[in-house]
Design a protein around this motif. Sequence first.
Motif, mmCIF file in Angstrom:
data_model
loop_
_atom_site.group_PDB
_atom_site.id
_atom_site.type_symbol
_atom_site.label_atom_id
_atom_site.label_comp_id
_atom_site.label_asym_id
_atom_site.label_seq_id
_atom_site.Cartn_x
_atom_site.Cartn_y
_atom_site.Cartn_z
ATOM 1 N N ARG A 18 0.853 -1.271 0.004
ATOM 2 C CA ARG A 18 -0.048 -0.062 -0.076
ATOM 3 C C ARG A 18 0.954 1.175 0.030
ATOM 4 N NH1 ARG A 18 -4.314 -1.846 4.682
ATOM 5 N NH2 ARG A 18 -5.730 -3.194 3.334
ATOM 6 N N ARG A 19 1.901 1.218 0.778
ATOM 7 C CA ARG A 19 2.769 2.370 0.900
ATOM 8 C C ARG A 19 3.182 2.686 -0.617
ATOM 9 N NH1 ARG A 19 5.942 0.799 6.542
ATOM 10 N NH2 ARG A 19 4.393 1.471 7.859
ATOM 11 N N ALA A 20 3.734 1.733 -1.217
ATOM 12 C CA ALA A 20 4.635 1.523 -2.524
ATOM 13 C C ALA A 20 3.585 2.118 -3.710
ATOM 14 C CB ALA A 20 5.041 0.379 -2.966
ATOM 15 N N ARG A 21 2.176 2.103 -3.368
ATOM 16 C CA ARG A 21 1.157 2.732 -4.354
ATOM 17 C C ARG A 21 1.050 4.345 -4.068
ATOM 18 N NH1 ARG A 21 -1.509 -2.222 -3.661
ATOM 19 N NH2 ARG A 21 -2.844 -1.332 -2.085
ATOM 20 N N VAL A 22 1.556 4.953 -3.060
ATOM 21 C CA VAL A 22 1.352 6.283 -2.883
ATOM 22 C C VAL A 22 2.306 7.196 -3.673
ATOM 23 C CG1 VAL A 22 1.499 8.146 -1.163
ATOM 24 C CG2 VAL A 22 0.684 5.955 -0.544
ATOM 25 N N SER A 23 1.979 7.836 -4.581
ATOM 26 C CA SER A 23 2.511 8.580 -5.466
ATOM 27 C C SER A 23 3.687 9.759 -4.834
ATOM 28 C CB SER A 23 2.272 9.098 -6.723
ATOM 29 O OG SER A 23 1.241 10.019 -6.315
ATOM 30 N N ARG A 24 4.593 10.279 -5.494
ATOM 31 C CA ARG A 24 5.340 11.508 -4.981
ATOM 32 C C ARG A 24 4.288 12.710 -5.040
ATOM 33 N NH1 ARG A 24 6.757 14.996 -8.193
ATOM 34 N NH2 ARG A 24 6.481 13.676 -9.928
ATOM 35 N N SER A 148 6.763 6.702 7.309
ATOM 36 C CA SER A 148 5.734 5.844 6.946
ATOM 37 C C SER A 148 4.246 5.962 7.750
ATOM 38 C CB SER A 148 6.138 4.572 7.934
ATOM 39 O OG SER A 148 6.630 4.786 9.206
ATOM 40 N N GLU A 149 4.383 7.083 8.771
ATOM 41 C CA GLU A 149 2.907 7.372 9.020
ATOM 42 C C GLU A 149 2.119 8.221 7.928
ATOM 43 O OE1 GLU A 149 1.660 10.004 12.999
ATOM 44 O OE2 GLU A 149 2.819 10.995 11.699
ATOM 45 N N LEU A 150 2.827 9.020 7.385
ATOM 46 C CA LEU A 150 2.093 9.816 6.121
ATOM 47 C C LEU A 150 1.753 8.917 4.926
ATOM 48 C CD1 LEU A 150 1.345 12.481 4.953
ATOM 49 C CD2 LEU A 150 3.714 12.663 3.804
ATOM 50 N N LEU A 151 2.643 8.096 4.781
ATOM 51 C CA LEU A 151 2.319 6.995 3.758
ATOM 52 C C LEU A 151 1.006 6.028 4.238
ATOM 53 C CD1 LEU A 151 5.891 5.931 2.426
ATOM 54 C CD2 LEU A 151 4.328 7.791 1.348
ATOM 55 N N SER A 191 12.825 12.919 7.358
ATOM 56 C CA SER A 191 11.942 12.382 6.040
ATOM 57 C C SER A 191 10.671 13.665 6.266
ATOM 58 C CB SER A 191 11.270 11.345 6.586
ATOM 59 O OG SER A 191 12.175 10.262 6.501
ATOM 60 N N HIS A 192 10.216 13.919 5.207
ATOM 61 C CA HIS A 192 9.154 14.899 4.851
ATOM 62 C C HIS A 192 8.837 15.585 6.084
ATOM 63 C CE1 HIS A 192 8.737 12.304 1.386
ATOM 64 N NE2 HIS A 192 8.454 11.429 2.416
ATOM 65 N N TYR A 193 9.060 17.050 6.004
ATOM 66 C CA TYR A 193 9.621 17.827 5.131
ATOM 67 C C TYR A 193 11.146 17.386 5.292
ATOM 68 C CZ TYR A 193 6.285 21.175 3.614
ATOM 69 O OH TYR A 193 5.100 21.949 3.340
ATOM 70 N N ALA A 194 11.991 17.286 4.154
ATOM 71 C CA ALA A 194 13.544 17.313 4.275
ATOM 72 C C ALA A 194 13.990 18.569 4.253
ATOM 73 C CB ALA A 194 14.157 16.274 3.176
ATOM 74 N N ARG A 195 15.006 18.931 4.783
ATOM 75 C CA ARG A 195 15.506 20.194 4.805
ATOM 76 C C ARG A 195 16.375 20.262 3.301
ATOM 77 N NH1 ARG A 195 15.892 19.074 10.175
ATOM 78 N NH2 ARG A 195 15.003 20.541 11.520
ATOM 79 N N SER A 196 16.520 21.578 2.914
ATOM 80 C CA SER A 196 17.283 21.786 1.764
ATOM 81 C C SER A 196 18.607 21.095 1.850
ATOM 82 C CB SER A 196 17.499 23.297 1.500
ATOM 83 O OG SER A 196 18.573 23.441 0.615
#
Length: 199
Positions: A18-24, A148-151, A191-196
Motif C-alpha cells: 500500500r505504501r508503494a502505491r502512494v505517489s510522490r 511511514s505514518e504519512l504513507l 523525512s518529509h519535510y527534508a531540509r534543503s
Amino acid sequence: MTARLPKTRRELPIRQARRARVSRTDVVAALRAYYGTDPDYSLYTAHFGGQALETSILTRPEWLDLNIPLNETTDALTLAPTPSEPTADPVPEAALERLAEVEASGVRLTNEQTYRLLDVDIRDGLIRGTIDVTPFLEYALTLDLLESELLDALAAGKPIQPGSLPLRDRYLPSLTSVVTLRHGSAPVVCSHYARSPDQ
C-alpha cells in the motif's frame, strides 16, 4: 515486541504494498495540506530532460545556487564540544511497531553513531556550522517514523491536516519546527519535510 511479531509479519507485506502505491505527487500535496504555504519557503523543484519534478524538500531562494564545493577549504563544520540532549522522545507504541517491522522484514538495525546538524551558516564561500554525534536509534525511533505514518495515512485515504498525524503533530507540527535545527534536527536526512541539501 515479541507478542506483536506474528501480527506484524502478517500485515507488513500488505502495508508495504500500500505504501508503494502512494505517489510522490500525493506526498507533496499532503505536505502542502498539512503545513500550508509560506511566502518565504517553497518545495524544491528539479528540472531535467525538459521535465519539472517537484520534491518534498523544503527550501528558500537563498539556499539555492550557492555553488560551493564540499572540500577541505570550504567545509568549516565543527564538532560540538559536548553532546546535545536528545531532540525527541520516542512514542513507545510507535517505536515498538518500528522494531517489530524491522524484525519481521529481516533488516539488520545497528545503533551506529550518526552526525546531527545543530546550526549552519553558509556565506562567503564557506559552509560553517556545528554538528554533534547521536545514536542512530534516536532518529530511527522518532523522526524517521514520519514518512511511514504519512504513507499509511495516504494509503488509507485519510484527510491530511494538523491533528491527523499524531507523530508529525508531536515532532514537526509547523514550518517553524521544520526549519529550526535544534528543535527538530536529526541525521540530515529528515523525512518529509527534508531540509534543503544546502542547509
